[in-house]
Design a protein around this motif. Structure first.
Motif, mmCIF file in Angstrom:
data_model
loop_
_atom_site.group_PDB
_atom_site.id
_atom_site.type_symbol
_atom_site.label_atom_id
_atom_site.label_comp_id
_atom_site.label_asym_id
_atom_site.label_seq_id
_atom_site.Cartn_x
_atom_site.Cartn_y
_atom_site.Cartn_z
ATOM 1 N N LEU A 248 15.591 -3.002 3.658
ATOM 2 C CA LEU A 248 15.464 -2.900 2.545
ATOM 3 C C LEU A 248 14.807 -1.740 2.236
ATOM 4 O O LEU A 248 14.646 -0.810 1.438
ATOM 5 N N PHE A 249 14.218 -0.828 3.299
ATOM 6 C CA PHE A 249 12.833 0.121 3.546
ATOM 7 C C PHE A 249 14.449 1.260 2.970
ATOM 8 O O PHE A 249 13.480 1.833 2.095
ATOM 9 N N MET A 250 15.681 1.594 3.811
ATOM 10 C CA MET A 250 15.868 2.417 3.427
ATOM 11 C C MET A 250 16.799 2.723 1.711
ATOM 12 O O MET A 250 17.074 3.451 1.542
ATOM 13 N N VAL B 65 7.822 -3.420 -7.019
ATOM 14 C CA VAL B 65 7.117 -4.066 -5.824
ATOM 15 C C VAL B 65 5.706 -4.782 -5.265
ATOM 16 O O VAL B 65 6.048 -6.082 -4.885
ATOM 17 N N ARG B 66 4.776 -3.643 -5.178
ATOM 18 C CA ARG B 66 3.793 -3.830 -5.622
ATOM 19 C C ARG B 66 3.447 -5.367 -6.094
ATOM 20 O O ARG B 66 2.938 -6.257 -5.803
ATOM 21 N N GLU B 67 4.008 -5.702 -7.501
ATOM 22 C CA GLU B 67 3.385 -7.698 -7.811
ATOM 23 C C GLU B 67 4.372 -8.406 -7.405
ATOM 24 O O GLU B 67 3.840 -9.285 -7.786
ATOM 25 N N PHE B 68 5.133 -7.420 -6.702
ATOM 26 C CA PHE B 68 6.028 -9.040 -6.490
ATOM 27 C C PHE B 68 5.535 -9.832 -5.268
ATOM 28 O O PHE B 68 5.730 -10.785 -4.679
ATOM 29 N N VAL C 173 0.781 -0.932 0.539
ATOM 30 C CA VAL C 173 -0.055 -0.334 -0.092
ATOM 31 C C VAL C 173 1.271 1.378 0.185
ATOM 32 O O VAL C 173 -0.118 2.464 -0.372
ATOM 33 N N LEU C 174 2.127 1.252 0.413
ATOM 34 C CA LEU C 174 2.667 2.223 0.488
ATOM 35 C C LEU C 174 2.978 2.459 -1.153
ATOM 36 O O LEU C 174 3.070 1.609 -1.799
ATOM 37 N N PRO C 175 3.419 4.160 -0.986
ATOM 38 C CA PRO C 175 4.820 4.259 -2.720
ATOM 39 C C PRO C 175 5.414 3.868 -3.149
ATOM 40 O O PRO C 175 5.608 3.525 -4.198
ATOM 41 N N HIS C 176 6.300 3.013 -2.395
ATOM 42 C CA HIS C 176 7.591 2.572 -2.771
ATOM 43 C C HIS C 176 7.297 1.177 -3.900
ATOM 44 O O HIS C 176 7.955 0.155 -4.058
#
Length: 529
Positions: free
Chosen positions: A513-515, A365-368, A90-93
């Motif tokens: 990873l978040f960084m 990332v979302r698809e993954f 759900v995040l923009p990432h």
């Protein structure tokens, strides 16, 4: 300074300077990792062969000590991984594409999913889809959430708990590792190896002592896990053949199965991802689909449909209770099943995660996350409801051998299939699926081990992949021949014990990873501006 230059400054490395690669005789290996990991494996196998019983006792003690003292860490880690992955959806990432904005997938969505599923836990679903719900319902080794065995409530909790062990949590473990490696390799240009995931914190220290330790443990855990699974798989396949065709499944049959699996894996790994793993995975998923749909149609269809709905709602309803580790009345069950599973999935995560990363370039990332976390969970829901629901229905109605309780775990699936039409055919397909799932795990695992021991290279000489396939088969065969079940159990205990340090490593990996994703998001925004 250009955008590309600013990106390079933040992720420039001295990796090549930190490499000590041996490039002779047609091989290309990373000296510290390759030689130390090989030495550990050889010495360990020799020790187990010399004293299989003592080794099993010693390593079992270490395994249960880790599980008993750090059950909170395993449980907490599993919850963190699920929440972290769901947040990334759900995040923009989630918009970030692995490999950059222009990257496109190397494999079709169907082939991609077939490969990640086959490498991830396909073989486990074959082994435990009948045995696990049966064990929980009958109280074979404790019951989940303290319910009374052989009751309607036990049947529901059995399916909920089985789904819990094969749903979001294990796939989140694989997703964290796979996404980390794919992102730092394809987006930041770092080698495709475990140590690269820690670059945001360690910088060039990643290529030093700590990086060597992480990669060595990853290689050893992967080899032990694959060899253990190959050995146990040979036992299950031979038991199935004996059950179907009424002959004695001795050591010679198990060794022969390992030889056949190794030879086919050898052929597959030489052909590479496109010509080997992808084709076998597609075949396997096709056969698995036919088998599960056949059982859905000829089995207790109405019961299965009802089981799908009740298991879905029950899984969601019990997920918090099953994820909690404080004041559990079923602590023995939690440690013996849930914590054991979490340690096993985590010990396998370097192998499965790196393989998923290897095949996921071009995905967002979302698809993954959706493909690695949510889709397999829904497929597992259907699979477990079909196999587990059919098994529980037979038990509750006093049909077949399962009604007498869970005997040999490796025979549970065949005992369930025996009471359905075309039992010999479906059981034969089941045996073939077990073997092919092991083949895909073996060759994909060899690709992963080769990449780690070659310092993150994905195009290392074929001879190295051949070496690792043969080593896996030799370890499994040697342990079966020299120590039998005790030797395999010792190897499995060693693999599971590595799950303890890797739990901490994976939590740190989430931070890194978040960084990295936050940096990429900032970089993309600046570039667009």
């Amino acid at each position: 300074m250009s955008d590309s230059d600013s990106k390079k400054v933040l992720y420039d490395t001295d990796y090549e300077a930190g490499q000590d690669n041996l490039q002779r005789w047609g091989i290309d290996v990373h000296n510290p990792v390759f030689w130390i990991a090989s030495a550990i494996v050889i010495l360990f196998v020799l020790g187990v062969l010399i004293a299989p019983g003592a080794s099993k006792e010693l390593l079992d003690g270490a395994k249960w000590s880790a599980i008993g003292a750090f059950d909170w860490l395993f449980m907490l880690g599993g919850n963190i991984f699920v929440l972290f992955c769901l947040a990334l959806i759900v995040l923009p990432h989630g918009k970030i594409r692995l490999g950059g904005a222009e990257a496109r997938p190397e494999f079709s969505t169907l082939s991609w999913f077939a490969m990640l599923f086959a490498a991830g836990m396909g073989i486990g679903l074959m082994f435990w889809s009948v045995a696990e719900p049966t064990a929980y319902y009958t109280g074979w080794y404790e019951t989940p959430l303290g319910v009374e065995a052989n009751t309607p409530e036990a049947a529901q909790k059995a399916m909920n708990a089985t789904m819990f062990h094969w749903g979001l949590h294990p796939w989140a473990i694989y997703a964290v590792v796979g996404l980390s490696l794919a992102f730092f390799s394809f987006n930041k240009g770092l080698p495709l190896t475990i140590r690269s995931a820690f670059y945001p914190i360690l910088k060039d220290h990643s290529w030093g002592f700590f990086g060597h330790i992480v990669d060595i443990v990853a290689v050893v855990a992967t080899l032990f896990g694959l060899a253990t699974s190959l050995g146990f798989g040979a036992q299950q396949a031979s038991a199935g053949l004996a059950y179907l065709f009424d002959f004695e499944a001795g050591l010679s049959t198990q060794i022969a199965i390992i030889v056949v699996v190794t030879l086919i894996a050898l052929f597959s790994v030489v052909r590479g991802l496109d010509g080997g793993v992808k084709i076998l995975s597609n075949i396997n998923m096709g056969m698995a689909t036919i088998l599960v749909l056949f059982i859905f149609v000829v089995g207790p269809t109405a019961v299965i449909i009802s089981t799908i709905g009740t298991t879905f709602t029950g899984y969601l309803g019990d997920i918090v209770s099953l994820s909690n580790w404080v004041d559990r009345e079923d602590e023995a069950w939690m440690q013996g099943w849930t914590v054991f599973y979490w340690a096993w999935w985590i010990s396998w995560s370097p192998f499965v995660g790196m393989f998923i990363a290897r095949i996921s370039k071009g995905r967002t990332v979302r698809e993954f996350i959706v493909a690695v976390l949510l889709v397999p969970t829904l497929v597992t829901l259907f699979w477990m409801s079909v196999f587990g629901g059919s098994a529980l229905d037979q038990i509750q109605n006093g049909v077949g051998e399962l009604a007498n309780g869970l005997g040999a775990v490796e025979l549970a699936m065949f005992q369930m299939l025996e009471n359905l039409p075309l039992a010999v055919l479906t059981s034969t397909i089941g045996i073939v699926l077990v073997l092919v799932f092991f083949i895909t795990s073996s060759d994909s695992g060899s690709l992963v081990i080769d990449a780690i021991t070659a310092g993150g290279k994905v195009d290392a000489p074929v001879i190295q992949r051949i070496f690792w396939v043969i080593i896996e088969g030799m370890i499994a065969a040697a342990l079966l021949f020299g120590g039998g079940a005790d030797a395999l159990a010792a190897l499995q205990a060693a693999a599971i014990t590595t799950g303890l340090p890797f739990t901490v490593i994976l939590i740190v990996m989430c931070v890194c990873l978040f960084m990295g994703l936050s940096h990429e998001k900032t970089y993309v925004v600046k570039k667009d501006d």
